[in-house]
Design an enzyme around this catalytic site. Structure first.
Site, mmCIF file in Angstrom:
data_model
loop_
_atom_site.group_PDB
_atom_site.id
_atom_site.type_symbol
_atom_site.label_atom_id
_atom_site.label_comp_id
_atom_site.label_asym_id
_atom_site.label_seq_id
_atom_site.Cartn_x
_atom_site.Cartn_y
_atom_site.Cartn_z
ATOM 1 N N CYS A 99 0.856 -1.184 0.000
ATOM 2 C CA CYS A 99 0.000 0.000 0.000
ATOM 3 C C CYS A 99 0.892 1.233 0.000
ATOM 4 O O CYS A 99 1.878 1.270 0.724
ATOM 5 C CB CYS A 99 -0.877 -0.026 1.251
ATOM 6 S SG CYS A 99 -1.984 1.383 1.378
ATOM 7 N N HIS A 141 -9.174 -4.088 -1.211
ATOM 8 C CA HIS A 141 -8.171 -3.279 -0.505
ATOM 9 C C HIS A 141 -8.547 -1.794 -0.568
ATOM 10 O O HIS A 141 -8.525 -1.104 0.463
ATOM 11 C CB HIS A 141 -6.801 -3.543 -1.148
ATOM 12 C CG HIS A 141 -5.687 -2.681 -0.631
ATOM 13 N ND1 HIS A 141 -4.568 -3.210 -0.018
ATOM 14 C CD2 HIS A 141 -5.500 -1.336 -0.656
ATOM 15 C CE1 HIS A 141 -3.764 -2.214 0.330
ATOM 16 N NE2 HIS A 141 -4.292 -1.073 -0.046
ATOM 17 N N GLU A 142 -8.897 -1.324 -1.763
ATOM 18 C CA GLU A 142 -9.190 0.112 -1.917
ATOM 19 C C GLU A 142 -10.490 0.485 -1.202
ATOM 20 O O GLU A 142 -10.584 1.552 -0.602
ATOM 21 C CB GLU A 142 -9.261 0.506 -3.401
ATOM 22 C CG GLU A 142 -7.991 0.242 -4.212
ATOM 23 C CD GLU A 142 -6.718 0.765 -3.566
ATOM 24 O OE1 GLU A 142 -6.780 1.730 -2.774
ATOM 25 O OE2 GLU A 142 -5.644 0.198 -3.846
ATOM 26 N N HIS A 145 -10.062 1.197 2.445
ATOM 27 C CA HIS A 145 -9.593 2.552 2.780
ATOM 28 C C HIS A 145 -10.771 3.486 3.075
ATOM 29 O O HIS A 145 -10.656 4.397 3.887
ATOM 30 C CB HIS A 145 -8.781 3.140 1.624
ATOM 31 C CG HIS A 145 -7.345 2.702 1.567
ATOM 32 N ND1 HIS A 145 -6.438 2.997 2.560
ATOM 33 C CD2 HIS A 145 -6.650 2.016 0.626
ATOM 34 C CE1 HIS A 145 -5.238 2.517 2.225
ATOM 35 N NE2 HIS A 145 -5.347 1.891 1.061
#
Ligand code: NI
Length: 169
Positions: A99, A141-142, A145
Protein backbone atom coordinates in the site's frame (compact mmCIF):
# COMPACT_ATOMS: atom_id res chain seq x y z
CA UNK A 1 -3.68 17.50 -13.18
CA UNK A 2 -1.40 17.12 -10.20
CA UNK A 3 0.46 14.44 -8.33
CA UNK A 4 -0.72 14.66 -4.74
CA UNK A 5 1.20 13.73 -1.57
CA UNK A 6 0.20 10.36 -0.08
CA UNK A 7 -0.73 10.18 3.60
CA UNK A 8 1.27 7.53 5.42
CA UNK A 9 0.33 5.26 8.32
CA UNK A 10 -0.26 6.19 11.16
CA UNK A 11 -1.86 9.41 9.85
CA UNK A 12 -5.27 9.57 11.63
CA UNK A 13 -7.07 10.58 8.42
CA UNK A 14 -6.45 7.04 7.13
CA UNK A 15 -8.58 5.69 10.01
CA UNK A 16 -11.58 7.91 9.23
CA UNK A 17 -14.62 6.51 7.43
CA UNK A 18 -15.10 8.50 4.21
CA UNK A 19 -18.31 10.32 3.30
CA UNK A 20 -20.46 9.55 0.28
CA UNK A 21 -20.02 11.76 -2.76
CA UNK A 22 -23.16 13.87 -3.17
CA UNK A 23 -22.38 16.08 -6.17
CA UNK A 24 -21.17 15.02 -9.59
CA UNK A 25 -19.45 18.01 -11.10
CA UNK A 26 -16.44 19.07 -13.12
CA UNK A 27 -14.73 19.62 -9.76
CA UNK A 28 -15.23 15.96 -8.89
CA UNK A 29 -13.89 14.90 -12.27
CA UNK A 30 -10.80 17.10 -11.81
CA UNK A 31 -10.13 15.53 -8.40
CA UNK A 32 -10.52 12.07 -9.93
CA UNK A 33 -7.92 13.01 -12.56
CA UNK A 34 -5.48 14.10 -9.84
CA UNK A 35 -6.07 10.85 -7.97
CA UNK A 36 -5.45 8.89 -11.18
CA UNK A 37 -2.26 10.78 -11.94
CA UNK A 38 -1.06 10.17 -8.37
CA UNK A 39 -1.70 6.42 -8.72
CA UNK A 40 0.08 6.26 -12.07
CA UNK A 41 3.11 8.12 -10.69
CA UNK A 42 3.78 5.19 -8.36
CA UNK A 43 5.68 2.33 -10.03
CA UNK A 44 3.45 -0.73 -9.97
CA UNK A 45 0.51 1.33 -8.70
CA UNK A 46 -2.71 -0.64 -9.27
CA UNK A 47 -5.12 1.20 -7.01
CA UNK A 48 -5.70 4.25 -4.88
CA UNK A 49 -8.44 5.50 -2.59
CA UNK A 50 -9.32 9.17 -2.09
CA UNK A 51 -8.59 9.21 1.68
CA UNK A 52 -4.94 8.39 0.89
CA UNK A 53 -4.55 11.95 -0.40
CA UNK A 54 -6.64 13.42 2.42
CA UNK A 55 -9.81 13.55 0.33
CA UNK A 56 -12.28 11.85 2.68
CA UNK A 57 -14.97 10.91 0.18
CA UNK A 58 -15.87 7.49 -1.19
CA UNK A 59 -13.87 7.30 -4.42
CA UNK A 60 -11.50 4.52 -5.49
CA UNK A 61 -9.50 3.87 -8.63
CA UNK A 62 -8.12 0.53 -9.80
CA UNK A 63 -6.27 -0.58 -12.91
CA UNK A 64 -4.48 -3.94 -12.88
CA UNK A 65 -4.14 -4.17 -16.67
CA UNK A 66 -0.48 -3.04 -16.67
CA UNK A 67 0.60 -5.18 -13.71
CA UNK A 68 2.22 -8.60 -13.98
CA UNK A 69 -0.19 -10.11 -11.44
CA UNK A 70 -3.27 -8.62 -13.09
CA UNK A 71 -2.68 -8.37 -16.82
CA UNK A 72 -2.86 -12.10 -17.51
CA UNK A 73 -6.17 -12.43 -15.68
CA UNK A 74 -9.56 -11.15 -16.70
CA UNK A 75 -9.84 -7.50 -15.74
CA UNK A 76 -11.80 -4.33 -16.45
CA UNK A 77 -8.87 -2.01 -17.20
CA UNK A 78 -9.32 1.38 -15.58
CA UNK A 79 -12.09 1.54 -12.99
CA UNK A 80 -13.18 4.77 -11.31
CA UNK A 81 -15.74 3.86 -8.65
CA UNK A 82 -17.71 6.41 -6.65
CA UNK A 83 -19.67 5.33 -3.55
CA UNK A 84 -18.87 1.63 -4.21
CA UNK A 85 -20.67 -1.07 -2.24
CA UNK A 86 -20.12 -4.80 -2.19
CA UNK A 87 -23.34 -6.58 -3.16
CA UNK A 88 -21.90 -10.08 -2.84
CA UNK A 89 -18.57 -11.80 -2.37
CA UNK A 90 -17.33 -15.35 -2.18
CA UNK A 91 -14.43 -17.74 -2.17
CA UNK A 92 -11.07 -17.10 -0.62
CA UNK A 93 -7.54 -16.26 -1.76
CA UNK A 94 -4.34 -15.10 -0.12
CA UNK A 95 -2.21 -12.56 -1.99
CA UNK A 96 0.80 -10.47 -0.93
CA UNK A 97 -0.38 -6.87 -0.62
CA UNK A 98 1.32 -3.53 -0.36
CA UNK A 99 0.00 0.00 0.00
CA UNK A 100 1.33 3.46 -0.85
CA UNK A 101 0.30 4.50 2.67
CA UNK A 102 2.32 1.68 4.28
CA UNK A 103 5.49 1.90 2.16
CA UNK A 104 7.83 -0.22 4.29
CA UNK A 105 5.76 -3.40 4.56
CA UNK A 106 3.89 -6.02 2.59
CA UNK A 107 1.67 -8.76 3.99
CA UNK A 108 -0.17 -11.92 3.08
CA UNK A 109 -3.85 -11.10 3.35
CA UNK A 110 -6.87 -13.35 2.98
CA UNK A 111 -9.63 -11.85 0.83
CA UNK A 112 -12.67 -13.01 -1.11
CA UNK A 113 -11.91 -14.62 -4.50
CA UNK A 114 -14.64 -12.63 -6.21
CA UNK A 115 -16.76 -9.58 -5.52
CA UNK A 116 -19.85 -8.03 -7.06
CA UNK A 117 -19.67 -4.24 -6.66
CA UNK A 118 -22.36 -1.62 -7.20
CA UNK A 119 -20.98 1.87 -7.75
CA UNK A 120 -21.33 5.07 -9.72
CA UNK A 121 -18.89 6.37 -12.28
CA UNK A 122 -17.53 9.93 -12.19
CA UNK A 123 -20.66 11.14 -14.02
CA UNK A 124 -23.03 9.54 -11.52
CA UNK A 125 -24.00 6.64 -13.82
CA UNK A 126 -24.45 3.25 -12.17
CA UNK A 127 -21.81 0.59 -12.82
CA UNK A 128 -21.99 -3.02 -11.68
CA UNK A 129 -18.65 -4.82 -11.64
CA UNK A 130 -18.06 -8.52 -11.14
CA UNK A 131 -14.40 -9.03 -10.43
CA UNK A 132 -12.22 -12.02 -9.62
CA UNK A 133 -8.60 -12.79 -8.75
CA UNK A 134 -6.03 -10.01 -8.37
CA UNK A 135 -8.43 -7.25 -9.47
CA UNK A 136 -10.94 -8.38 -6.83
CA UNK A 137 -8.22 -8.11 -4.18
CA UNK A 138 -7.33 -4.59 -5.30
CA UNK A 139 -10.98 -3.53 -5.15
CA UNK A 140 -11.39 -4.96 -1.65
CA UNK A 141 -8.17 -3.28 -0.50
CA UNK A 142 -9.19 0.11 -1.92
CA UNK A 143 -12.76 -0.08 -0.56
CA UNK A 144 -11.31 -0.86 2.88
CA UNK A 145 -9.59 2.55 2.78
CA UNK A 146 -13.07 4.13 2.60
CA UNK A 147 -13.91 2.53 5.93
CA UNK A 148 -10.65 3.55 7.58
CA UNK A 149 -9.09 0.09 7.23
CA UNK A 150 -5.57 -0.73 6.06
CA UNK A 151 -4.25 -4.12 4.98
CA UNK A 152 -2.49 -4.21 8.35
CA UNK A 153 -5.94 -4.54 9.92
CA UNK A 154 -6.60 -7.66 7.83
CA UNK A 155 -3.41 -9.54 8.64
CA UNK A 156 -4.08 -12.70 10.63
CA UNK A 157 -0.65 -12.89 12.26
CA UNK A 158 1.68 -9.88 12.35
CA UNK A 159 4.45 -12.34 13.28
CA UNK A 160 4.25 -14.65 10.27
CA UNK A 161 2.32 -12.71 7.59
CA UNK A 162 3.96 -9.26 7.71
CA UNK A 163 7.18 -8.58 5.78
CA UNK A 164 9.56 -5.65 5.60
CA UNK A 165 10.15 -4.55 2.03
CA UNK A 166 13.54 -5.46 0.65
CA UNK A 167 15.94 -2.56 0.66
CA UNK A 168 14.55 -1.09 3.85
CA UNK A 169 16.48 -1.20 7.09
NI1 NI B 1 -3.77 0.94 0.08
Amino acid sequence: MAILPILKFPDPVLKEPARKVQRFSSELSARVDDLLETMRAMPGGVGIAAPQVGWTERVVIADVSQHKKGSRQENHGLLVLVNPEVLAMGGSQIIREGCMSVPDYTANVRRAQWVLVDALDRNGEQVIIESTGFEAVVLQHEMDHLDGLLFLDRVTSLKTDLFRRKGCV
